[in-house]
Write an enzyme that holds these catalytic residues in place. Structure first.
Site, PDB file in Angstrom:
ATOM      1  N   ASP A  80      65.494  28.637  30.802  1.00 35.71           N
ATOM      2  CA  ASP A  80      65.846  27.697  31.867  1.00 35.71           C
ATOM      3  C   ASP A  80      64.953  26.467  31.878  1.00 35.71           C
ATOM      4  OD1 ASP A  80      63.792  29.556  32.654  1.00 35.71           O
ATOM      5  OD2 ASP A  80      63.931  28.763  34.689  1.00 35.71           O
ATOM      6  N   GLU A 173      62.570  31.512  34.630  1.00 39.44           N
ATOM      7  CA  GLU A 173      61.110  31.436  34.747  1.00 39.44           C
ATOM      8  C   GLU A 173      60.706  30.397  35.770  1.00 39.44           C
ATOM      9  OE1 GLU A 173      57.038  29.863  33.740  1.00 39.44           O
ATOM     10  OE2 GLU A 173      58.963  28.822  33.792  1.00 39.44           O
TER      11      GLU A 173
END
Length: 411
Positions: A80, A173
């Site tokens: 991400d 994350e």
């Protein structure tokens, strides 16, 4: 074009911007699409035990090519990008042999300037990859993904001696959920490294202790013309609360090992207000003291209110300083330091003023410090990375893998 860059440019073409306050993991479909693409790529490249979990975590193994027993190690990066800035339609620019001065970011007034970012003075002659000024770049952490896969491919093709190596690419994350559904037992490594750092040489095994704080203030709204002794203004209470916190202990006034309180949002009316903070500190005792201070302030500001008016505070710990776990395994840091030195890189040991998946994984039984990617200025339009930094990261990953096998043979 170098295959490393090919991979990187492919990965940043996926919009994987994470979303906060979403229950599902991954929080966005773009992350799942990239995970599926990586799964196929790893299968095509001949990795074994390639898996994709329901929560979008990709795992794979590069099997050992030596006959002696070697500890299984791992390398981890995240899929991400930050929720703070768009990662859609990323259009990277390549600046070869940077000669200094401002770099135009696309068409318009946006520039990457050494006046604002003095680190550029150290990168003369390097190949820079920048944004076009409209999005972030996604080097955090798609550079890490590209570097890990490229390192594994080179280890295989060059027949560099190594044991079993596990790799993983995790979702979310950036919103603190990267390790939530990470199956440490399935990963089955003795230790690992996240490849999620910044400039060349960064080696990090200390991070903030972190908590989020949600404050709800319920007041009482009446007509302001007849409000005396009756109105309780929730917004006024919110500002009083915030003013009780130390002014110089905020992100804009702190650095190094300093902790802070950070007001991320405030909204409301006379009737009701909400505030959201994050609290950070490297020292566990100081961290606990900060949280207690926030509770104590709520009690003081809320003292004497009508029973229907109140201040509610909810504190959730996000992650802890992985140093507590890593220092039990000093060889993990020493190995990375030696690998960097062998690659003509001076290790730069500094605390992470943030968190990584490795912080949570270290407390789940997988010691996991963080190494550099070669990128700078994450989470915004001025993000950039150097090709030289990416190549150095690949070299360090390969050297860590080789040293692990070499030392196992000698022991």
């Amino acid at each position: 074009m170098d295959k490393l860059l090919d991979r990187f440019f492919n990965y940043v073409s996926f919009d994987t911007q994470a979303k906060a306050n979403v229950k599902s993991v991954p929080s966005t479909q773009g992350q799942r699409k990239l995970a599926q693409a990586l799964q196929q790529e790893l299968l095509t490249l001949g990795f074994s035990h390639v898996t994709l979990s329901d929560h979008g975590c990709v795992m794979a193994t590069l099997p050992a090519n030596v006959s002696w027993p070697v500890p299984t190690i791992g390398f981890i990066a995240h899929l991400d990008t930050s929720p703070d800035f768009s990662g859609k339609n990323v259009n990277p620019q390549i600046v070869e042999n940077y000669r200094g001065g401002d770099i135009a970011l696309g068409i318009g007034d946006e520039v990457l300037s050494p006046v604002m970012f003095p680190v550029l003075h150290q990168l003369l002659g390097h190949t820079l990859i920048t944004t076009d000024g409209k999005t972030l770049l996604g080097a955090d952490d798609k550079a890490g993904i590209a570097e890990i896969i490229t390192a594994m491919v080179r280890l295989k093709h060059r027949n560099v001696p190594h044991g079993d190596i596990r790799i993983a690419f995790t979702p979310d994350e950036e919103v603190g959920k990267g390790a939530q559904f990470f199956n440490v037992a399935e990963f089955d490594a003795q230790w690992a490294y996240t490849v999620d750092g910044g400039g060349i040489g960064e080696l990090e095994f200390e991070n903030f202790n972190a908590a989020s704080v949600a404050i709800k203030i319920v007041g009482n709204n009446v007509h302001p013309g007849s409000a005396k002794g009756v109105m309780v203004n929730a917004l006024s209470l919110a500002t009083r609360y915030h003013q009780e916190l130390p002014v110089d202990e905020t992100p804009e006034y702190t650095e190094g090992y300093d902790g802070f309180y950070h007001l991320q949002s405030i909204k409301g009316t006379v009737e009701r207000a909400e505030m959201h903070y994050i609290v950070r500190d490297f020292n566990r005792d100081s961290f606990e003291a900060r949280k207690k201070n926030m509770v104590d302030i709520a009690k003081r500001v809320g003292k004497g209110l009508h029973r229907d008016c109140y201040i509610e505070i909810v504190i959730d710990d996000s992650y802890y300083n992985m140093r507590e776990q890593i220092i039990k395994h000093p060889h993990i840091i020493e190995l990375a330091q030696q690998a960097m030195l062998d690659c003509d890189i001076t290790p730069i040991m500094k605390p992470i003023r943030g968190g990584t998946d490795g912080a949570q994984l270290s407390f789940k039984g997988l010691p996991c410090p963080n190494i550099f990617t070669g990128g700078y200025n994450y989470h915004g339009k001025h993000e950039f990375i150097t090709l030289e930094g990416m190549e150095k990261a690949v070299a360090v990953i390969m050297r860590i893998s080789e040293l692990t096998a070499k030392r196992a043979k000698e022991s």
